[in-house]
Each structure stands twice: as structure tokens, then as C-alpha cells.
Design an enzyme around this catalytic site. Structure first.
Site, PDB file in Angstrom:
ATOM      1  N   HIS A   1     -31.121  34.998 -50.687  1.00 38.20           N
ATOM      2  CA  HIS A   1     -30.460  34.089 -51.320  1.00 38.20           C
ATOM      3  C   HIS A   1     -29.353  32.970 -49.768  1.00 38.20           C
ATOM      4  O   HIS A   1     -30.067  33.678 -49.278  1.00 38.20           O
ATOM      5  CB  HIS A   1     -28.804  34.519 -51.782  1.00 38.20           C
ATOM      6  CG  HIS A   1     -28.748  35.739 -50.681  1.00 38.20           C
ATOM      7  ND1 HIS A   1     -28.858  36.872 -50.587  1.00 38.20           N
ATOM      8  CD2 HIS A   1     -27.289  36.242 -50.128  1.00 38.20           C
ATOM      9  CE1 HIS A   1     -28.438  38.505 -49.123  1.00 38.20           C
ATOM     10  NE2 HIS A   1     -26.758  37.084 -49.516  1.00 38.20           N
TER      11      HIS A   1
ATOM     12  N   HIS B   1     -26.383  33.237 -47.819  1.00 36.96           N
ATOM     13  CA  HIS B   1     -25.656  33.618 -47.137  1.00 36.96           C
ATOM     14  C   HIS B   1     -26.092  33.210 -46.149  1.00 36.96           C
ATOM     15  O   HIS B   1     -26.806  33.055 -45.271  1.00 36.96           O
ATOM     16  CB  HIS B   1     -25.146  35.235 -47.278  1.00 36.96           C
ATOM     17  CG  HIS B   1     -24.115  34.962 -48.519  1.00 36.96           C
ATOM     18  ND1 HIS B   1     -24.094  35.766 -49.622  1.00 36.96           N
ATOM     19  CD2 HIS B   1     -23.816  34.060 -49.558  1.00 36.96           C
ATOM     20  CE1 HIS B   1     -23.381  35.940 -50.406  1.00 36.96           C
ATOM     21  NE2 HIS B   1     -22.449  34.663 -50.196  1.00 36.96           N
TER      22      HIS B   1
ATOM     23  N   HIS C   1     -28.418  45.833 -45.180  1.00 30.96           N
ATOM     24  CA  HIS C   1     -27.977  46.131 -44.573  1.00 30.96           C
ATOM     25  C   HIS C   1     -27.401  47.649 -44.248  1.00 30.96           C
ATOM     26  O   HIS C   1     -28.438  48.101 -45.167  1.00 30.96           O
ATOM     27  CB  HIS C   1     -26.622  46.211 -45.123  1.00 30.96           C
ATOM     28  CG  HIS C   1     -25.982  44.331 -45.250  1.00 30.96           C
ATOM     29  ND1 HIS C   1     -25.728  43.437 -43.527  1.00 30.96           N
ATOM     30  CD2 HIS C   1     -26.409  43.008 -45.721  1.00 30.96           C
ATOM     31  CE1 HIS C   1     -25.701  42.217 -44.062  1.00 30.96           C
ATOM     32  NE2 HIS C   1     -25.993  41.705 -45.375  1.00 30.96           N
TER      33      HIS C   1
ATOM     34  N   HIS D   1     -24.745  40.109 -56.951  1.00 32.52           N
ATOM     35  CA  HIS D   1     -24.305  38.942 -55.261  1.00 32.52           C
ATOM     36  C   HIS D   1     -23.893  37.804 -55.399  1.00 32.52           C
ATOM     37  O   HIS D   1     -22.405  37.398 -54.119  1.00 32.52           O
ATOM     38  CB  HIS D   1     -25.329  40.236 -54.652  1.00 32.52           C
ATOM     39  CG  HIS D   1     -25.026  39.035 -53.072  1.00 32.52           C
ATOM     40  ND1 HIS D   1     -23.267  40.083 -52.206  1.00 32.52           N
ATOM     41  CD2 HIS D   1     -24.646  38.827 -51.501  1.00 32.52           C
ATOM     42  CE1 HIS D   1     -23.405  40.264 -51.253  1.00 32.52           C
ATOM     43  NE2 HIS D   1     -24.552  38.759 -50.281  1.00 32.52           N
TER      44      HIS D   1
ATOM     45  N   ASP E   1     -25.541  34.723 -42.866  1.00 33.29           N
ATOM     46  CA  ASP E   1     -26.887  35.591 -42.372  1.00 33.29           C
ATOM     47  C   ASP E   1     -28.286  36.425 -42.541  1.00 33.29           C
ATOM     48  O   ASP E   1     -28.921  37.269 -42.170  1.00 33.29           O
ATOM     49  CB  ASP E   1     -26.425  36.887 -42.963  1.00 33.29           C
ATOM     50  CG  ASP E   1     -24.875  37.824 -43.707  1.00 33.29           C
ATOM     51  OD1 ASP E   1     -25.444  36.762 -44.602  1.00 33.29           O
ATOM     52  OD2 ASP E   1     -25.667  39.383 -43.860  1.00 33.29           O
ATOM     53  N   HIS E   2     -28.546  35.192 -43.735  1.00 32.47           N
ATOM     54  CA  HIS E   2     -29.837  35.277 -44.273  1.00 32.47           C
ATOM     55  C   HIS E   2     -30.624  34.248 -44.603  1.00 32.47           C
ATOM     56  O   HIS E   2     -32.028  34.478 -44.448  1.00 32.47           O
ATOM     57  CB  HIS E   2     -29.841  35.998 -46.261  1.00 32.47           C
ATOM     58  CG  HIS E   2     -29.317  37.927 -46.110  1.00 32.47           C
ATOM     59  ND1 HIS E   2     -29.947  38.761 -46.303  1.00 32.47           N
ATOM     60  CD2 HIS E   2     -28.015  37.532 -45.613  1.00 32.47           C
ATOM     61  CE1 HIS E   2     -29.162  39.691 -46.250  1.00 32.47           C
ATOM     62  NE2 HIS E   2     -28.150  39.272 -46.807  1.00 32.47           N
TER      63      HIS E   2
ATOM     64  N   ASP F   1     -29.772  41.296 -51.086  1.00 32.46           N
ATOM     65  CA  ASP F   1     -28.301  41.931 -51.256  1.00 32.46           C
ATOM     66  C   ASP F   1     -27.668  42.527 -52.721  1.00 32.46           C
ATOM     67  O   ASP F   1     -26.380  42.518 -52.608  1.00 32.46           O
ATOM     68  CB  ASP F   1     -26.899  41.163 -50.332  1.00 32.46           C
ATOM     69  CG  ASP F   1     -27.236  41.336 -49.485  1.00 32.46           C
ATOM     70  OD1 ASP F   1     -27.339  41.817 -47.949  1.00 32.46           O
ATOM     71  OD2 ASP F   1     -25.515  40.323 -48.148  1.00 32.46           O
TER      72      ASP F   1
END
Length: 256
Positions: free
Chosen positions: A57, A59, A172, A115, A61-62, A134
């Protein structure tokens, strides 16, 4: 055929980086890019050449390390078509039902909104491995930043239908806090108590709680157990729909 190899390592504050390697072809994919230099260093340690980046996805941090890792390696970026405007430099867009190849290995793409609205997961059926980003966590699930409870419950139900032996690589290390929340809802649930105890021991030793398995999560994770009469009794929701039960668990977690 040689088994898929997975290299897992911590990134940022609580992310995991994953490198997936097909020994026969020598191809390696980075699953998401939380920290491009760290991912490249881990590949170098293993003697693996990163040829692909598979995003779950949009975000940061991805997908935030995509450009840097692509510049370092020349890797091809595979990402959800829904996020074409939110992830730069996509080479291959994927949607629900597509397959992606890593050398001799093939993964199925599941569209799992909740998410985010564009989230996908990658499932290697033959090797019984799923990279779920996530969407699903050990004893938890992703916060609903964009999707509805109904969407997330549908996505989680698809994952719950995978073979129970499937190794689940979530992105995570949230399991300890997830366990504390789950026990606040069902303090006497035997499988949950045993799982939570193992988590405390692992984290005390600084060891990861990821990967988990579909079977283990179905037995203890409240976010997968909306139909369970015990959970419904704990929530006093005997006649609610599964999606309504899930939504209440998610609401409580958001306020825990």
C-alpha cells in the site's frame, strides 16, 4: 523445486523489512520499502540481488523507499493499481486475482481494502507464505484509515480462509500491545492467554513475534473471530452481524 527463502529484519521504529528470494532463479523481491539503505544492506549480506519491489500500500513506511531502492538496484516496482496516483514509479500495476512471478515462484494478489483503500497482499500458495502488509497483524489488524469495517472484515475473512499452516508475515511488531488489548476483552480465553505468554517471553528476549500463522490467528486473534460465540458474549453482542462485532472490537482497540 527449491523452497522460497525469506529474510526478515527490523526497520524504523517497529516495521519489519522482508526480502523474498527464489534460489533457482536468483531473483529477490523487497516486500515494501520502509528503509532503502537497510534493505540493500541486508540483501548484500545475504548475497542476493534485488530485482523487484512489491508494495502492499501507499503509506510512507511501506513505499517511501521505492525511489532510492530502485536507484540502487534497478528493481522493478509492483504495486496496487488503485494507488497509481499515490505510489511513484510503478512499473507493474496489480489488482485482485492477478499473479506476480519471482523467478520460478508465483504469488497470488488479493485486494484487501480496509487499512487503506488500495491495500493488497501477496500469497505464495506453494510455499504457504503470505505477506499481508498492514491488513492482518499477530493478534491484531490494521487501523481503518480509509476503509470501512465492512471492507476490512471482508478482507480479513479472505485471509482467514487461507490454509491454516500459511506463514503470515505482517509488517509491524505490534503483538505485545495487541495481546494486552485482546486480554482486556477476553481475559479467560485459553488460547489467547497461552499466546500472550509466549509473546511476553519472546519480547523479553528481544525476539520477533512475526511470522505467525493463519491457524494461530484464527484460534486467538479477536479480529478474526467475529463469529465466535465466546467473543460475542464478552462484547454482549449475541445477535449482531459479524461485521458489527468486528467494528466494535476495532472501536475498542482504537480507544485502548
Amino acid at each position: 523445486m527449491a523452497s522460497l527463502l525469506v529474510r526478515q529484519f527490523p526497520c524504523l521504529q517497529d516495521n519489519y523489512g522482508f526480502l523474498v528470494h527464489d534460489p533457482e532463479s536468483g531473483e529477490t523481491a523487497a516486500i515494501d520499502t520502509p528503509d532503502a539503505p537497510r534493505i540493500k544492506a541486508e540483501a548484500d549480506k545475504a548475497g542476493w540481488r534485488i530485482t523487484q519491489i512489491w508494495n502492499t500500500h501507499h503509506h510512507w513506511d511501506h513505499a517511501g523507499g521505492n525511489a532510492a531502492l530502485k536507484e540502487m538496484t534497478g528493481a522493478r516496482i509492483v504495486a496496487p493499481s488503485y494507488d497509481r496516483a499515490r505510489i511513484e514509479g510503478i512499473d507493474v500495476e496489480v489488482s485482485d486475482g492477478d499473479t506476480v512471478s519471482l523467478g520460478t515462484k508465483t504469488a497470488q494478489v488479493f485486494f484487501t481494502p480496509g487499512h487503506t483503500l488500495g491495500h493488497v497482499i501477496y500469497w505464495f500458495e506453494e510455499d504457504a507464505v503470505a505477506f499481508v502488509g498492514d491488513t492482518l497483524f499477530a493478534l491484531g489488524c490494521g487501523r481503518l484509515f480509509e476503509g470501512s469495517p465492512e471492507q476490512m472484515w471482508s478482507s480479513l475473512s479472505r485471509l482467514a480462509a487461507l490454509p491454516e499452516k500459511t506463514a503470515v508475515y505482517c509488517a509491524h511488531e505490534y503483538t505485545q500491545s495487541n495481546a494486552r488489548f485482546a486480554l482486556s476483552v477476553e481475559p479467560d480465553h485459553a488460547a489467547l492467554k497461552a499466546y500472550a505468554g509466549e509473546v511476553e517471553t519472546l519480547r523479553a528476549r528481544g525476539e520477533p513475534t512475526v511470522p505467525t500463522t493463519i491457524g494461530r490467528e484464527k484460534a486467538a486473534n479477536p479480529f478474526l473471530r467475529a463469529a465466535d460465540p465466546d467473543l460475542r458474549r464478552a462484547l454482549n453482542m449475541p445477535a449482531a452481524s459479524d461485521a458489527e462485532v468486528f467494528a466494535e472490537v476495532r472501536r475498542r482497540k482504537d480507544n485502548f
